[in-house]
Scaffold this motif. Sequence first.
Motif, short mmCIF file in Angstrom:
data_model
loop_
_atom_site.label_atom_id
_atom_site.label_comp_id
_atom_site.label_asym_id
_atom_site.label_seq_id
_atom_site.Cartn_x
_atom_site.Cartn_y
_atom_site.Cartn_z
N ALA A 160 27.08 34.25 42.15
CA ALA A 160 27.62 35.61 42.32
C ALA A 160 26.51 36.62 42.67
O ALA A 160 26.69 37.49 43.54
CB ALA A 160 28.35 36.04 41.05
N GLY A 197 37.59 41.66 34.89
CA GLY A 197 38.31 41.59 36.16
C GLY A 197 37.46 41.86 37.38
O GLY A 197 38.01 42.03 38.48
N MET A 198 36.13 41.96 37.25
CA MET A 198 35.27 42.18 38.41
C MET A 198 35.23 40.92 39.26
O MET A 198 35.25 39.80 38.73
CB MET A 198 33.86 42.54 37.95
CG MET A 198 33.77 43.88 37.23
SD MET A 198 34.20 45.27 38.29
CE MET A 198 32.84 45.21 39.45
N PRO A 199 35.17 41.05 40.61
CA PRO A 199 35.10 39.87 41.48
C PRO A 199 33.86 39.04 41.18
O PRO A 199 32.83 39.56 40.74
CB PRO A 199 35.04 40.48 42.88
CG PRO A 199 35.62 41.84 42.73
CD PRO A 199 35.27 42.30 41.36
N PHE A 200 33.96 37.74 41.43
CA PHE A 200 32.87 36.77 41.26
C PHE A 200 32.44 36.61 39.81
O PHE A 200 31.34 36.14 39.53
CB PHE A 200 31.66 37.14 42.11
CG PHE A 200 31.98 37.38 43.56
CD1 PHE A 200 32.41 36.33 44.37
CD2 PHE A 200 31.85 38.64 44.11
CE1 PHE A 200 32.72 36.56 45.71
CE2 PHE A 200 32.15 38.86 45.44
CZ PHE A 200 32.59 37.83 46.25
N THR A 201 33.27 37.05 38.89
CA THR A 201 32.90 36.91 37.48
C THR A 201 32.84 35.43 37.10
O THR A 201 33.77 34.68 37.36
CB THR A 201 33.92 37.63 36.58
OG1 THR A 201 33.98 38.99 36.97
CG2 THR A 201 33.52 37.53 35.11
N ILE A 259 26.40 38.96 46.11
CA ILE A 259 26.40 40.43 46.06
C ILE A 259 25.18 41.00 46.81
O ILE A 259 25.29 41.98 47.56
CB ILE A 259 26.42 40.90 44.60
CG1 ILE A 259 27.73 40.49 43.93
CG2 ILE A 259 26.24 42.40 44.52
CD1 ILE A 259 27.76 40.71 42.44
N PHE A 289 29.10 46.52 40.21
CA PHE A 289 29.05 45.23 39.53
C PHE A 289 28.26 45.29 38.22
O PHE A 289 28.24 44.32 37.45
CB PHE A 289 28.45 44.16 40.45
CG PHE A 289 29.42 43.64 41.47
CD1 PHE A 289 30.27 42.58 41.17
CD2 PHE A 289 29.51 44.23 42.71
CE1 PHE A 289 31.18 42.11 42.11
CE2 PHE A 289 30.42 43.77 43.66
CZ PHE A 289 31.26 42.71 43.38
N ARG A 320 31.02 33.16 38.43
CA ARG A 320 30.57 32.29 39.51
C ARG A 320 29.05 32.10 39.42
O ARG A 320 28.31 33.07 39.17
CB ARG A 320 30.92 32.89 40.87
CG ARG A 320 32.40 33.09 41.09
CD ARG A 320 33.12 31.75 41.25
NE ARG A 320 34.54 31.92 41.47
CZ ARG A 320 35.09 32.06 42.69
NH1 ARG A 320 34.30 32.08 43.74
NH2 ARG A 320 36.38 32.20 42.81
#
Length: 311
Positions: free
Chosen positions: A286, A277-281, A290, A271, A283
Motif C-alpha cells: 500500500a 475504511g481507507m483504501p489499500f488498508t 500511494i 492516508f 495491503r
Amino acid sequence: MKQIFKTFDTGLEKINSFEEGAWINLINPTPQEINEVASQFEIETNHILSALDEEERARIEVDDNCTLIIVDVPIKEVEGGKGDYVTIPMTIILGDKFIITTCLKNIKLLEDFSSGKVKGFFTYKKTRFILQILYKNASYYLQYLRQIDRLSHKNEQELHKSMRNKELIELLDLEKSLVYFTTSLRANEIVLEKMMRMETIKQYPEDQDLLEDVIIENKQAIEMANIYSNILSGTMDAFASVISNNLNIVMKTLTSITIVMSIPTMIASFFGMNVEGMPFTGRPHAFMVIVVLSFVLSAVLAIFMIKKKLF
C-alpha cells in the motif's frame, strides 16, 4: 599652508617672501595666515574664508582694490579604497600687484601649476594665469566625467552577470556625482559669462580668445554631464525593472513548485488519518502504491503547467 611662487627667467620658483608679480597659494590656511595675508594686501578676510566653506556658491565680486572670483573645482575623494567625485569652492583674488588662490584641499589643479606641469604660464601675467586656471579646471571636469562614464559602464557589465546591491549603490553614487558636477558647471558658466563682459579681463586679444575657449570647454563639460546623467538615470530605471521582473519570475516559480508539491502532501494527509475504511488498508504494498500515485499526479500537473507556461 601658504606657498609663494614667482616666474623668473629660469622658470617658476618657490620664494619665501612676497614680491610684486608673485602668486600666493593658500591651502586650508590657518587663522594666523589668513589675517597676515588679509592685512598685507588690504583685503577682506571673508574673501579668503569663502574657499573654506564647502557650500559657498560660485560668483564674482569686484572691490576697490581687488577682484574676487569663486569657482567650483572637481576632486576625487578616496575613503576606504573607494573614490567619490565631488566639488569644492576655490577662490582667486586678483589685485594690481598680486594674485591669491585659496582652497580647502591641496587639489591637482593647482598642483599642476606649482609643480611646473603646465607650460607657458607666468605669475606676473595675472589675467592670463586666471584664464589658464579656469581652462585647466574645465579640463579636469571632462577628465573626471570620462572616468565616471567608464566606471558606470563597468558596473553595468557586472550587473548583467549578477544583480548585486554593491553595483547598484555604486551607480547611485555616480549619479549623485553627476548631479554635483552639473550644478557646479552651471554656476561656473554664470561666472565665465560675467567675466566675458568685464573689461579688466579682456585686456589683450589672446586673453579674450582664451576666455572664449574656457567657455566652450565648460559648455562641453555641461553637455557631457547631462548626457551621462540621462544615460545613467535610464540605466538605473531599466535595471530596477529587470530586478522587479526577476523577482516576479522567482515568485511565480516558487508558487508553481508549491502547488505541485501540495499533491503528495494532500494524499499523505488523507492516508495518515486514523480512520477505518481507507483504501489499500492491510495491503502489503500500500505504501509504495500511494507514493507512486502521488508522484504520477504531481508529474501530470507539472507537465500541464509547463505546457501552459505557468512555470
